[in-house]
Design a protein around this motif. Structure first.
Motif, PDB file in Angstrom:
ATOM      1  N   ASP A  70      47.421  43.907  44.422  1.00  0.00           N
ATOM      2  CA  ASP A  70      46.887  43.490  44.796  1.00  0.00           C
ATOM      3  C   ASP A  70      45.282  44.128  45.170  1.00  0.00           C
ATOM      4  O   ASP A  70      44.411  43.965  44.761  1.00  0.00           O
ATOM      5  CB  ASP A  70      47.125  43.043  46.492  1.00  0.00           C
ATOM      6  CG  ASP A  70      48.231  42.065  46.592  1.00  0.00           C
ATOM      7  OD1 ASP A  70      48.166  40.786  45.466  1.00  0.00           O
ATOM      8  OD2 ASP A  70      49.292  42.060  47.264  1.00  0.00           O
ATOM      9  N   GLU A  71      45.654  45.604  44.593  1.00  0.00           N
ATOM     10  CA  GLU A  71      44.439  46.632  44.357  1.00  0.00           C
ATOM     11  C   GLU A  71      44.076  46.515  43.406  1.00  0.00           C
ATOM     12  O   GLU A  71      42.871  46.724  43.920  1.00  0.00           O
ATOM     13  CB  GLU A  71      45.411  48.239  44.741  1.00  0.00           C
ATOM     14  CG  GLU A  71      44.009  49.240  44.942  1.00  0.00           C
ATOM     15  CD  GLU A  71      45.406  51.103  44.635  1.00  0.00           C
ATOM     16  OE1 GLU A  71      44.397  51.686  44.609  1.00  0.00           O
ATOM     17  OE2 GLU A  71      46.414  50.378  45.041  1.00  0.00           O
ATOM     18  N   LEU A  72      44.623  46.791  42.672  1.00  0.00           N
ATOM     19  CA  LEU A  72      44.315  45.322  41.758  1.00  0.00           C
ATOM     20  C   LEU A  72      43.265  45.214  41.029  1.00  0.00           C
ATOM     21  O   LEU A  72      42.420  44.800  40.409  1.00  0.00           O
ATOM     22  CB  LEU A  72      44.974  45.975  39.856  1.00  0.00           C
ATOM     23  CG  LEU A  72      44.812  45.841  38.154  1.00  0.00           C
ATOM     24  CD1 LEU A  72      43.537  47.236  38.253  1.00  0.00           C
ATOM     25  CD2 LEU A  72      45.645  45.664  37.613  1.00  0.00           C
ATOM     26  N   LEU A 107      39.352  44.740  40.134  1.00  0.00           N
ATOM     27  CA  LEU A 107      38.314  44.121  39.617  1.00  0.00           C
ATOM     28  C   LEU A 107      37.644  42.755  39.953  1.00  0.00           C
ATOM     29  O   LEU A 107      36.819  42.485  39.124  1.00  0.00           O
ATOM     30  CB  LEU A 107      39.610  43.440  38.325  1.00  0.00           C
ATOM     31  CG  LEU A 107      40.858  44.876  37.444  1.00  0.00           C
ATOM     32  CD1 LEU A 107      41.292  43.791  36.940  1.00  0.00           C
ATOM     33  CD2 LEU A 107      40.034  45.106  37.313  1.00  0.00           C
ATOM     34  N   ALA A 108      37.673  41.600  40.917  1.00  0.00           N
ATOM     35  CA  ALA A 108      37.140  41.297  41.664  1.00  0.00           C
ATOM     36  C   ALA A 108      35.288  41.710  41.217  1.00  0.00           C
ATOM     37  O   ALA A 108      34.909  42.618  41.405  1.00  0.00           O
ATOM     38  CB  ALA A 108      37.862  41.108  42.350  1.00  0.00           C
ATOM     39  N   LEU A 137      32.474  41.912  33.070  1.00  0.00           N
ATOM     40  CA  LEU A 137      33.264  41.814  32.082  1.00  0.00           C
ATOM     41  C   LEU A 137      34.326  42.860  32.339  1.00  0.00           C
ATOM     42  O   LEU A 137      34.347  43.720  32.979  1.00  0.00           O
ATOM     43  CB  LEU A 137      32.511  42.617  30.895  1.00  0.00           C
ATOM     44  CG  LEU A 137      33.018  42.601  29.564  1.00  0.00           C
ATOM     45  CD1 LEU A 137      33.362  41.320  28.926  1.00  0.00           C
ATOM     46  CD2 LEU A 137      32.201  43.737  28.819  1.00  0.00           C
ATOM     47  N   LEU A 138      35.642  42.408  31.895  1.00  0.00           N
ATOM     48  CA  LEU A 138      36.999  43.222  32.104  1.00  0.00           C
ATOM     49  C   LEU A 138      37.238  42.668  30.449  1.00  0.00           C
ATOM     50  O   LEU A 138      37.400  41.824  29.839  1.00  0.00           O
ATOM     51  CB  LEU A 138      38.109  41.975  33.053  1.00  0.00           C
ATOM     52  CG  LEU A 138      39.714  42.309  33.055  1.00  0.00           C
ATOM     53  CD1 LEU A 138      39.476  43.454  33.474  1.00  0.00           C
ATOM     54  CD2 LEU A 138      40.528  41.488  33.521  1.00  0.00           C
ATOM     55  N   ALA A 186      47.467  34.092  35.548  1.00  0.00           N
ATOM     56  CA  ALA A 186      47.848  33.406  36.657  1.00  0.00           C
ATOM     57  C   ALA A 186      47.312  34.706  37.628  1.00  0.00           C
ATOM     58  O   ALA A 186      46.291  33.745  38.594  1.00  0.00           O
ATOM     59  CB  ALA A 186      48.772  33.275  37.050  1.00  0.00           C
ATOM     60  N   ALA A 187      47.502  35.463  37.426  1.00  0.00           N
ATOM     61  CA  ALA A 187      47.038  36.808  37.975  1.00  0.00           C
ATOM     62  C   ALA A 187      46.051  36.491  37.895  1.00  0.00           C
ATOM     63  O   ALA A 187      45.495  37.242  39.252  1.00  0.00           O
ATOM     64  CB  ALA A 187      47.526  38.398  37.814  1.00  0.00           C
ATOM     65  N   LEU A 188      44.142  36.634  37.355  1.00  0.00           N
ATOM     66  CA  LEU A 188      43.690  37.597  37.027  1.00  0.00           C
ATOM     67  C   LEU A 188      42.296  36.135  36.898  1.00  0.00           C
ATOM     68  O   LEU A 188      40.846  36.380  36.954  1.00  0.00           O
ATOM     69  CB  LEU A 188      43.518  38.258  35.867  1.00  0.00           C
ATOM     70  CG  LEU A 188      44.185  39.480  35.940  1.00  0.00           C
ATOM     71  CD1 LEU A 188      44.166  40.534  34.536  1.00  0.00           C
ATOM     72  CD2 LEU A 188      43.548  40.364  37.339  1.00  0.00           C
TER      73      LEU A 188
END
Length: 308
Positions: free
Chosen positions: A210-212, A216-217, A221-222, A260-262
């Protein structure tokens, strides 16, 4: 304006891997368009001076293929590469440093644990520290990498700890950098001081916390760990006895995978990097690639330039 070049998008060994006959490697031996060198990224605030994120074993080949990194015309000895920022101590992140031993000044930025790994291996002494500085970086403490003459680069970098593991060649050995839990696997947040745009680079990550997600939100660019499509793919393919998790890498797919997570964080551009030769998403006509495309991710090719 910040510019980003994907020098290489593959995991350790590249695509094709020299001794591998898997489906992806067979296809890439036959088709040069499918080939990928080992993961490394170049970032610049001005298009003139560049910083590498990791120095892959394929660095010499990558520099030759990238005009942005060629010496200035008329200069006897010159390189636009002002520094190398290391996110870990794996072979595929540090071996390219040995190709940078010909006396041009630049700075190696890395966590103290990774610098300790370099210091413990005397082969890296070919990089004369009077010419090639080694500067430790601290977790969650922003720094501004400098140009060789000491002037500001226009970039601000923050290294942060992500779930991962120490380099595989250190398994079962005393770590040269000590037993502290963090420092072996870092993500980087890189901000263009002029525009304020931010990118994140994570070439290795074992899980998304959750912290990550919060960090990143909303990024422009990721560039994220795309090593395996599914956690057990190397075992299923008969290529290894290790899972992705055992190697410190999250899978792309699955309920707890990267896609899914991102998926709902408002990130403008999402690229997978450090993609293993076992990963079917490298092939354009597979269900895995279709799922990647539909989720809004990109499988980059070597030399691809991205403007956040």
């Amino acid at each position: 304006m910040m510019r980003v070049v994907v020098l290489g998008a593959a995991a350790g060994g590249g695509v094709p891997q020299w001794n591998c006959g898997c489906e992806v490697c067979r296809a890439s031996f036959a088709d040069p368009a499918l080939r990928r060198t080992q993961a490394s990224i170049a970032v610049s605030a001005d298009g003139v001076n560049w910083f590498l994120i990791n120095a892959s074993p394929d660095l010499r080949q990558q520099v030759i293929a990238t005009p942005q990194l060629h010496p200035n015309e008329g200069a006897l000895r010159h390189s636009p590469i002002a520094g190398v920022i290391l996110t870990n101590g794996e072979v595929d992140a540090v071996a390219g440093l040995l190709s940078m031993r010909e006396g041009s000044p630049f700075t190696i930025y890395a966590h103290a644990k990774v610098l300790a790994v370099l210091r413990a291996n005397s082969i890296f002494n070919v990089l004369n520290e009077q010419v090639v500085r080694r500067q430790p970086i601290e977790i969650d403490r922003p720094f501004q990498p400098a140009l060789p003459d000491g002037s500001p680069s226009g970039l601000e970098v923050t290294a942060f700890a992500v779930p991962g593991k120490a380099a595989w060649y250190l398994e079962g050995q005393t770590h040269p950098g000590g037993d502290a839990p963090d420092g072996d696997t870092l993500g980087l947040t890189i901000t263009d001081k002029a525009s304020g745009k931010t990118i994140h680079v994570l070439t290795a990550c074992a899980r998304v916390t959750d912290e990550l997600k919060e960090r990143l939100a909303g990024a422009a660019l990721l560039m994220f760990d795309g090593t395996v499509w599914r956690d057990d793919e190397l075992i299923a393919a008969g290529l290894s006895h290790k899972t992705g998790q055992a190697m410190g890498h999250i899978a792309m797919a699955g309920d707890e995978g990267a896609i899914a997570a991102l998926g709902d964080l408002g990130i403008a551009q999402k690229l997978f990097v450090h993609i293993n030769n076992s990963n079917q998403a490298l092939l354009a006509d597979t269900a895995e690639r279709k799922a990647v495309d539909e989720a809004g991710w990109t499988i980059p090719h070597d030399g691809m330039e991205v403007t956040p």
